[in-house]
Design an enzyme around this catalytic site. Structure first.
Site, PDB file in Angstrom:
ATOM      1  N   SER A 142       0.784  -1.089   0.100  1.00 48.66           N
ATOM      2  CA  SER A 142      -0.055  -0.130  -0.106  1.00 48.66           C
ATOM      3  C   SER A 142       0.877   1.160   0.027  1.00 48.66           C
ATOM      4  O   SER A 142       2.122   1.240   0.386  1.00 48.66           O
ATOM      5  CB  SER A 142      -0.852   0.105   1.234  1.00 48.66           C
ATOM      6  OG  SER A 142      -1.564   1.329   1.583  1.00 48.66           O
ATOM      7  N   TYR A 155      -2.113  -1.169  10.240  1.00 45.54           N
ATOM      8  CA  TYR A 155      -1.913  -1.319   8.970  1.00 45.54           C
ATOM      9  C   TYR A 155      -0.537  -0.925   8.433  1.00 45.54           C
ATOM     10  O   TYR A 155       0.065  -1.460   7.357  1.00 45.54           O
ATOM     11  CB  TYR A 155      -3.026  -0.446   8.449  1.00 45.54           C
ATOM     12  CG  TYR A 155      -3.238  -0.646   6.841  1.00 45.54           C
ATOM     13  CD1 TYR A 155      -3.994  -1.694   6.400  1.00 45.54           C
ATOM     14  CD2 TYR A 155      -3.068   0.100   6.114  1.00 45.54           C
ATOM     15  CE1 TYR A 155      -4.413  -1.986   5.042  1.00 45.54           C
ATOM     16  CE2 TYR A 155      -3.122  -0.114   4.490  1.00 45.54           C
ATOM     17  CZ  TYR A 155      -3.843  -1.065   4.182  1.00 45.54           C
ATOM     18  OH  TYR A 155      -3.965  -1.293   2.818  1.00 45.54           O
TER      19      TYR A 155
HETATM   20  P1  NAD Z   1     -11.535  -6.189  -0.364  1.00 41.61           P
HETATM   21  O1  NAD Z   1     -11.971  -6.056   0.939  1.00 41.61           O
HETATM   22  O2  NAD Z   1     -11.995  -6.236  -1.534  1.00 41.61           O
HETATM   23  O3  NAD Z   1     -10.665  -7.828  -0.149  1.00 41.61           O
HETATM   24  C1  NAD Z   1     -10.033  -8.438   0.951  1.00 41.61           C
HETATM   25  C2  NAD Z   1      -9.901  -9.841   0.666  1.00 41.61           C
HETATM   26  O4  NAD Z   1      -9.323 -10.341   1.731  1.00 41.61           O
HETATM   27  C3  NAD Z   1     -11.016 -10.520   0.575  1.00 41.61           C
HETATM   28  O5  NAD Z   1     -10.910 -11.662  -0.316  1.00 41.61           O
HETATM   29  C4  NAD Z   1     -11.222 -11.361   1.790  1.00 41.61           C
HETATM   30  O6  NAD Z   1     -11.869 -12.662   1.990  1.00 41.61           O
HETATM   31  C5  NAD Z   1      -9.689 -11.344   2.428  1.00 41.61           C
HETATM   32  N1  NAD Z   1      -9.549 -11.481   3.767  1.00 41.61           N
HETATM   33  C6  NAD Z   1     -10.069 -10.713   4.698  1.00 41.61           C
HETATM   34  N2  NAD Z   1      -9.664 -11.368   6.019  1.00 41.61           N
HETATM   35  C7  NAD Z   1      -8.948 -12.432   5.788  1.00 41.61           C
HETATM   36  C8  NAD Z   1      -8.428 -13.424   6.774  1.00 41.61           C
HETATM   37  N3  NAD Z   1      -8.472 -13.341   7.809  1.00 41.61           N
HETATM   38  N4  NAD Z   1      -8.016 -14.591   6.045  1.00 41.61           N
HETATM   39  C9  NAD Z   1      -8.090 -14.827   4.928  1.00 41.61           C
HETATM   40  N5  NAD Z   1      -8.406 -13.935   3.960  1.00 41.61           N
HETATM   41  C10 NAD Z   1      -9.081 -12.585   4.315  1.00 41.61           C
HETATM   42  O7  NAD Z   1      -9.975  -5.475  -0.307  1.00 41.61           O
HETATM   43  P2  NAD Z   1      -9.067  -5.057  -1.234  1.00 41.61           P
HETATM   44  O8  NAD Z   1      -9.192  -3.289  -1.439  1.00 41.61           O
HETATM   45  O9  NAD Z   1      -9.114  -5.820  -2.680  1.00 41.61           O
HETATM   46  O10 NAD Z   1      -7.571  -5.397  -0.576  1.00 41.61           O
HETATM   47  C11 NAD Z   1      -6.612  -6.215  -1.120  1.00 41.61           C
HETATM   48  C12 NAD Z   1      -5.201  -5.844  -0.683  1.00 41.61           C
HETATM   49  O11 NAD Z   1      -4.971  -4.328  -1.131  1.00 41.61           O
HETATM   50  C13 NAD Z   1      -5.206  -5.395   0.968  1.00 41.61           C
HETATM   51  O12 NAD Z   1      -4.084  -6.286   1.313  1.00 41.61           O
HETATM   52  C14 NAD Z   1      -5.052  -4.110   1.063  1.00 41.61           C
HETATM   53  O13 NAD Z   1      -4.575  -3.946   2.127  1.00 41.61           O
HETATM   54  C15 NAD Z   1      -4.627  -3.634  -0.264  1.00 41.61           C
HETATM   55  N6  NAD Z   1      -4.713  -2.335  -0.581  1.00 41.61           N
HETATM   56  C16 NAD Z   1      -6.135  -2.083  -0.767  1.00 41.61           C
HETATM   57  C17 NAD Z   1      -6.200  -0.507  -1.034  1.00 41.61           C
HETATM   58  C18 NAD Z   1      -7.668  -0.021  -1.411  1.00 41.61           C
HETATM   59  O14 NAD Z   1      -7.792   1.213  -1.436  1.00 41.61           O
HETATM   60  N7  NAD Z   1      -8.698  -0.740  -1.411  1.00 41.61           N
HETATM   61  C19 NAD Z   1      -5.304   0.429  -1.138  1.00 41.61           C
HETATM   62  C20 NAD Z   1      -3.943   0.018  -0.818  1.00 41.61           C
HETATM   63  C21 NAD Z   1      -3.760  -1.393  -0.690  1.00 41.61           C
END
Ligand code: NAD
Length: 260
Positions: A142, A155
């Site tokens: 991130s 985080y």
């Molecule tokens: P999302 O909520 O759409 O997806 C999260 C995924 O993680 C889901 O598939 C969920 O089942 C899984 N998950 C959650 N808790 C879990 C657990 N205890 N065990 C196993 N799996 C688990 O989120 P996203 O935005 O697609 O996030 C994906 C990655 O991208 C994350 O690592 C997040 O930190 C990172 N990220 C997201 C953003 C944003 O703005 N959305 C920005 C930077 C980084």
């Protein structure tokens, strides 16, 4: 070159992970989807990918907050689809609170899912990659792996840790045909943001749509949330031969957030 390879994308029942699985499948990669959700949600996603892209796909439900959960996932993926040559450590969660009030259990959970799970999946996937002399590991970190934000102690600590892990494994594997990189997205249009968007709307008395932009503009003048497909496209590129020398990098896709 990617056709027929197998990828495990953690946290691919939704958001960035699902977009990444689709980008890989579109290039002929077999994909193991994963999420915390049950098979009733995951299996239709896997069948949909098989039908749309003509590759094999599977789904495993596993809680990655324990080493056992990660071990179960990696073993199930290899059993069902064969040697994992692309590992995308993407599963992640968010929790916000001032550090002095940060619930200890939440700290442990965020560190376990966002950092330790990537370590466990990496150590379990590496032997087969080393044997094959080829591998790609992409850690979805991130902007918070590069800079801090108030109220995000767990985080930011986890994502900075993930960038550090990326560098170490890249150095260890640089001579073995295995690249290891971190992607550092800014605010991306996925369900992970819902809670923060709702809180911003409530605190500022604005609509959800206004809140999406309002939240964005607290950090960057970029005009929209990032499309998860853009992250998937970058991950696909990192899997290509053209990216063989890109390793140990932490690549922002953040609308200039970290340019400031
Ligand atoms: P999302 O909520 O759409 O997806 C999260 C995924 O993680 C889901 O598939 C969920 O089942 C899984 N998950 C959650 N808790 C879990 C657990 N205890 N065990 C196993 N799996 C688990 O989120 P996203 O935005 O697609 O996030 C994906 C990655 O991208 C994350 O690592 C997040 O930190 C990172 N990220 C997201 C953003 C944003 O703005 N959305 C920005 C930077 C980084």
């Amino acid at each position: 070159m990617l056709k027929g390879r197998t990828a495990l994308v953690t946290g691919s029942s939704s958001g960035i992970g699902l977009a990444t699985a689709k980008a890989l499948a579109a290039s002929g990669v077999q994909v193991m989807l994963h999420g915390l959700e049950g098979a009733d949600l995951g299996e239709p996603l896997a069948r949909g990918i098989e039908q749309e892209f003509g590759v094999r796909a599977g789904y495993v439900s596993a809680d990655l907050s324990t080493p056992e959960g990660v071990e179960h996932l990696v073993a199930a993926a290899a059993d069902q689809l064969g040697v994992i040559s692309i590992l995308v450590n993407n599963a992640g969660i968010q929790f916000t609170a001032p550090t002095r009030d940060f619930p200890v259990q939440r700290w442990d959970q965020v560190l376990a899912v966002n950092l330790s799970a990537a370590f466990h999946a990496t150590r379990l996937a590496l032997p087969a990659m080393e044997e094959a002399g080829w591998g790609r590991i992409i850690n979805v970190a991130s902007v918070h792996g590069l800079v801090g934000s108030a109220n995000k102690a767990a985080y930011c600590a986890a994502k900075h840790g993930l960038v550090g892990l990326t560098k170490v494994v890249a150095l260890e594997q640089a001579a073995n045909g295995i690249t290891v990189n971190a992607i550092c997205p800014g605010w991306t249009d996925t369900p992970l943001l819902n809670h923060q968007i709702e809180t911003f709307a409530r605190d500022h008395g604005v609509s959800i749509e206004e809140s999406r932009l309002g939240l964005l503009h607290t950090k960057t003048p970029y005009p929209s949330l990032i499309d998860p497909a853009a992250i998937g496209a970058m991950i696909l590129f990192l899997c290509s031969d053209a990216a063989a020398a890109i390793t140990g990098a932490a690549l922002p896709i953040d609308g200039a957030w970290t340019a400031q």
